[in-house]
Scaffold this active site. Sequence first.
Site, mmCIF file in Angstrom:
data_model
loop_
_atom_site.group_PDB
_atom_site.id
_atom_site.type_symbol
_atom_site.label_atom_id
_atom_site.label_comp_id
_atom_site.label_asym_id
_atom_site.label_seq_id
_atom_site.Cartn_x
_atom_site.Cartn_y
_atom_site.Cartn_z
ATOM 1 N N CYS A 2 -1.293 49.171 45.489
ATOM 2 C CA CYS A 2 -1.592 50.195 44.903
ATOM 3 C C CYS A 2 -2.749 50.059 44.045
ATOM 4 O O CYS A 2 -3.498 49.064 43.991
ATOM 5 C CB CYS A 2 -0.387 50.584 43.834
ATOM 6 S SG CYS A 2 1.202 50.590 44.702
ATOM 7 N N ARG A 27 -6.670 52.379 48.201
ATOM 8 C CA ARG A 27 -5.529 51.208 47.966
ATOM 9 C C ARG A 27 -4.200 51.941 48.085
ATOM 10 O O ARG A 27 -3.333 51.189 48.010
ATOM 11 C CB ARG A 27 -6.007 50.756 46.477
ATOM 12 C CG ARG A 27 -7.205 49.728 46.347
ATOM 13 C CD ARG A 27 -7.077 49.137 45.116
ATOM 14 N NE ARG A 27 -5.965 48.143 44.861
ATOM 15 C CZ ARG A 27 -5.846 46.792 45.345
ATOM 16 N NH1 ARG A 27 -7.093 46.654 45.930
ATOM 17 N NH2 ARG A 27 -4.911 46.292 45.133
ATOM 18 N N TRP A 74 0.948 53.153 46.928
ATOM 19 C CA TRP A 74 0.953 52.843 48.116
ATOM 20 C C TRP A 74 2.576 52.313 48.096
ATOM 21 O O TRP A 74 2.748 51.275 47.700
ATOM 22 C CB TRP A 74 0.293 51.685 48.709
ATOM 23 C CG TRP A 74 0.416 51.620 50.213
ATOM 24 C CD1 TRP A 74 1.346 50.633 50.934
ATOM 25 C CD2 TRP A 74 0.230 52.597 51.217
ATOM 26 N NE1 TRP A 74 1.169 50.775 51.899
ATOM 27 C CE2 TRP A 74 0.601 51.884 52.569
ATOM 28 C CE3 TRP A 74 -0.854 53.595 51.363
ATOM 29 C CZ2 TRP A 74 0.236 52.179 53.896
ATOM 30 C CZ3 TRP A 74 -0.987 54.098 52.656
ATOM 31 C CH2 TRP A 74 -0.304 53.613 53.841
ATOM 32 N N ASN A 98 0.758 47.132 40.134
ATOM 33 C CA ASN A 98 0.495 46.923 41.354
ATOM 34 C C ASN A 98 1.419 45.670 41.908
ATOM 35 O O ASN A 98 0.859 44.685 41.285
ATOM 36 C CB ASN A 98 -1.199 46.771 41.843
ATOM 37 C CG ASN A 98 -1.142 46.387 43.330
ATOM 38 O OD1 ASN A 98 -0.733 46.665 44.217
ATOM 39 N ND2 ASN A 98 -2.323 45.614 43.412
ATOM 40 N N GLY A 99 2.107 45.543 43.021
ATOM 41 C CA GLY A 99 2.794 44.254 43.414
ATOM 42 C C GLY A 99 4.017 44.558 43.813
ATOM 43 O O GLY A 99 4.412 45.733 43.915
ATOM 44 N N GLU A 482 -4.460 42.280 73.220
ATOM 45 C CA GLU A 482 -4.950 42.854 72.213
ATOM 46 C C GLU A 482 -6.515 42.603 71.935
ATOM 47 O O GLU A 482 -7.141 43.422 71.379
ATOM 48 C CB GLU A 482 -4.101 42.151 71.031
ATOM 49 C CG GLU A 482 -4.667 42.615 69.629
ATOM 50 C CD GLU A 482 -4.603 44.139 69.159
ATOM 51 O OE1 GLU A 482 -4.021 44.936 69.996
ATOM 52 O OE2 GLU A 482 -5.198 44.554 68.064
ATOM 53 N N LYS A 486 -9.213 45.368 71.027
ATOM 54 C CA LYS A 486 -10.045 45.325 69.827
ATOM 55 C C LYS A 486 -11.346 45.382 70.398
ATOM 56 O O LYS A 486 -12.405 46.300 69.805
ATOM 57 C CB LYS A 486 -9.848 43.892 69.007
ATOM 58 C CG LYS A 486 -8.519 43.966 68.527
ATOM 59 C CD LYS A 486 -8.642 44.649 67.033
ATOM 60 C CE LYS A 486 -8.093 45.699 66.691
ATOM 61 N NZ LYS A 486 -6.837 46.226 67.586
ATOM 62 N N GLU A 489 -12.307 48.941 71.808
ATOM 63 C CA GLU A 489 -12.321 50.286 70.896
ATOM 64 C C GLU A 489 -13.250 50.335 69.858
ATOM 65 O O GLU A 489 -13.575 51.383 69.200
ATOM 66 C CB GLU A 489 -10.905 50.400 70.511
ATOM 67 C CG GLU A 489 -10.586 49.424 69.260
ATOM 68 C CD GLU A 489 -9.188 49.671 68.654
ATOM 69 O OE1 GLU A 489 -8.825 50.812 68.510
ATOM 70 O OE2 GLU A 489 -8.351 48.565 68.427
ATOM 71 N N HIS A 505 -4.206 36.829 91.986
ATOM 72 C CA HIS A 505 -3.938 37.817 92.843
ATOM 73 C C HIS A 505 -4.718 39.143 92.572
ATOM 74 O O HIS A 505 -4.314 40.324 92.695
ATOM 75 C CB HIS A 505 -2.313 38.190 92.123
ATOM 76 C CG HIS A 505 -1.451 37.036 92.521
ATOM 77 N ND1 HIS A 505 -0.828 36.607 93.774
ATOM 78 C CD2 HIS A 505 -0.967 36.220 91.374
ATOM 79 C CE1 HIS A 505 0.094 35.661 93.356
ATOM 80 N NE2 HIS A 505 -0.048 35.394 92.055
ATOM 81 N N LYS A 604 -7.267 57.307 63.492
ATOM 82 C CA LYS A 604 -6.471 56.212 62.819
ATOM 83 C C LYS A 604 -4.869 56.317 63.255
ATOM 84 O O LYS A 604 -4.151 55.435 63.528
ATOM 85 C CB LYS A 604 -6.691 56.177 61.135
ATOM 86 C CG LYS A 604 -5.712 55.099 60.622
ATOM 87 C CD LYS A 604 -6.064 53.546 61.183
ATOM 88 C CE LYS A 604 -5.351 52.607 60.758
ATOM 89 N NZ LYS A 604 -5.387 51.247 61.428
HETATM 90 C C1 AGP Z 1 -5.270 49.959 67.269
HETATM 91 O O1 AGP Z 1 -6.418 49.275 66.930
HETATM 92 C C2 AGP Z 1 -5.500 51.242 67.657
HETATM 93 N N1 AGP Z 1 -5.897 51.964 66.766
HETATM 94 C C3 AGP Z 1 -4.370 52.108 68.118
HETATM 95 O O2 AGP Z 1 -3.937 51.317 69.626
HETATM 96 C C4 AGP Z 1 -2.930 51.977 67.425
HETATM 97 O O3 AGP Z 1 -2.512 50.767 67.359
HETATM 98 C C5 AGP Z 1 -1.963 53.232 68.047
HETATM 99 O O4 AGP Z 1 -2.631 54.220 68.123
HETATM 100 C C6 AGP Z 1 -0.564 52.804 67.572
HETATM 101 O O5 AGP Z 1 -0.855 53.485 66.088
HETATM 102 P P1 AGP Z 1 0.623 53.281 65.176
HETATM 103 O O6 AGP Z 1 0.764 51.996 65.157
HETATM 104 O O7 AGP Z 1 0.175 53.961 63.972
HETATM 105 O O8 AGP Z 1 1.569 53.898 65.859
#
Ligand code: AGP
Length: 609
Positions: A2, A27, A74, A98-99, A482, A486, A489, A505, A604
């Site tokens: 927070c 935050r 938060w 906050n905590g 992953e 990363k 994206e 394969h 996001k």
């Molecule tokens: C991950 O870096 C991406 N932003 C994306 O794959 C994300 O993980 C996915 O959209 C799922 O989001 P969520 O965890 O909020 O459900």
Amino acid sequence: MCGIIGYIGKRNSVPILINGLKRLEYRGYDSAGIAFSRNGRIEVRRCAGKIKDLKKSVKGERLIGYSGLGHTRWATHGRPSEENAHPHKAGGIVVVHNGIIENYLELKETLKKDGHKFTSETDTEVICHLIYSYSKKGLPLEKATREALKHVTGAYALGIISETEPDKIIAIKNDSPLVIGIGEKEFFIASDIPAFLKYTRDVIIPDNGEMAVITHEGVSFTNSINKSIKKKIINITWNSAMAEKGGYRHFMLKEIYEQPRAISDTILGRISLEKGKVNSEDFNMKAQDLRKFSKIFLVACGTSWHASLAGKYMIENMSHVPCEVDIASEFRYRNPIIPANSLMIVLTQSGETADTLAAQREAKKRGAKVLTICNVVGSTSAREADSVFYTRSGPEIGVASTKAFTSQLTALYLFSIALARAKDAINAKEARELLNELISLPEKVEKSLQQNNSIIKIARKFCRVSDFLYLGRGINYPIALEGALKLKEISYIHAEGYPAGEMKHGPIALIDDGLPVLALVPDDEMKGKMFSNVEEVKSRGGKVIVITTEGESKPYPGALHTVFLPKTNPYLMPIIFSIPIQLLAYHIAVLRKCNVDQPRNLAKSVTVE
Ligand code: AGP
């Protein structure tokens, strides 16, 4: 995570508090409030929602005060609502926090027996009543606070004012951030410097247990044994944009470096070493509920799906309960067969991903119990689930998920231990070993972050490539996926993650002179096979980067670069391996001048199907 702020000085505190909260909104932003002293009383204004909603709620009121506190929340305890919003007030004591207070429930019970009445679900309100229980005996605010905090375990950064001493602010921290701003006959407290940077660049940063007593005349400090101490003033040179990112260039980098804290917070108060157990109440599932499950489904999207894949290894190897992992957008259309006594674990940072919500509803409709592992209190997924386990990584601003991902892996590890104990698949001693390794993890993540400079060197070498391959095996295959996600994206480089054994394969045809291949090589029984896969790549001209664990005598001969990381148990290696692959993607994206925090075409939270 927070944001707190406090002010005492010659100006009206209300606009300073509200503007300061605006600078702290990254935050946390599910509810907000201010408290300000006026005519011997402390008035409080709070609301669910963002700072703009708070501003709207006080519009038209002539609010004047010369000291005050503010808070943007938060949620970790208690859903986002006005009654759970800070500042909390009891007996004329007002607190912003906050905590996470680990033992707040037992403290609350004791206070209730002494006649205290509570109006919220938060841990913070307990602190108010605790301080009041001492201040009503005539102790000055600083002493009442010291006495109260002797009973408290957990992390806190507190701002405290009292109606009986309205021209005094007490500030104290334990493991949560707190800074004191020193202006011209005016003083500030905050979680972060951006809150008051426009008023002063002179800052004092207290250590754990050090208390600041702030009046119109100045600031004095005492240490944890109540001795007066002198603290040096630091002059901050950041601009406000940098200050919001804590001095980091991007939110993503800040969040990568917040992972030790995010993992610690996700663990806090949820394990008992002496009993060798995880408090399954935190999953709000009793051991007898867990014991009944004979099949587990895991569904998620993107990075959260990668966490689910790793979670399958943890759950099956610890508890021997069969798991099925699905990409959420596939799950609901494949007519899934869900036997009786099935549990669906939904992983979602935002709790609002449309595909994931649809899969969650499908599973529920077909009779599964639903546990969501989520980072946003009160989100749709959390509200619709039968049980919720909140990761506590704080708001994740960067579109590319980092700290939420490793917090999800931490939560899956805790769940796996809780399930395995409920099934008697592991005993208390084995659980204690697993938990001890978890407790040492934040420090090992911190150590892994120290490899940043060697990752920058690798990024400089490969920032102009057009393709990248990541290889891993077993529980680390999801980390290869992953790493590829990363990179693609945020740097827009085409990247793929593959199980190393699968190369022969088909994908090995991809290997030509100069293709970078990153191999995750833990010190386990697959190491030999991983190194022969590396050989296959190298002999065809691939440029090999090996990420391995300390203890290897020398860099792997076939590798162009070898990065050494601290060792941990196989279940937690995915978290350690996540650090270099996050840093590599970040630094390559920066070198390619990409918009790291807001990559093209992405959001996001994907709230559309
Ligand atoms: C991950 O870096 C991406 N932003 C994306 O794959 C994300 O993980 C996915 O959209 C799922 O989001 P969520 O965890 O909020 O459900």
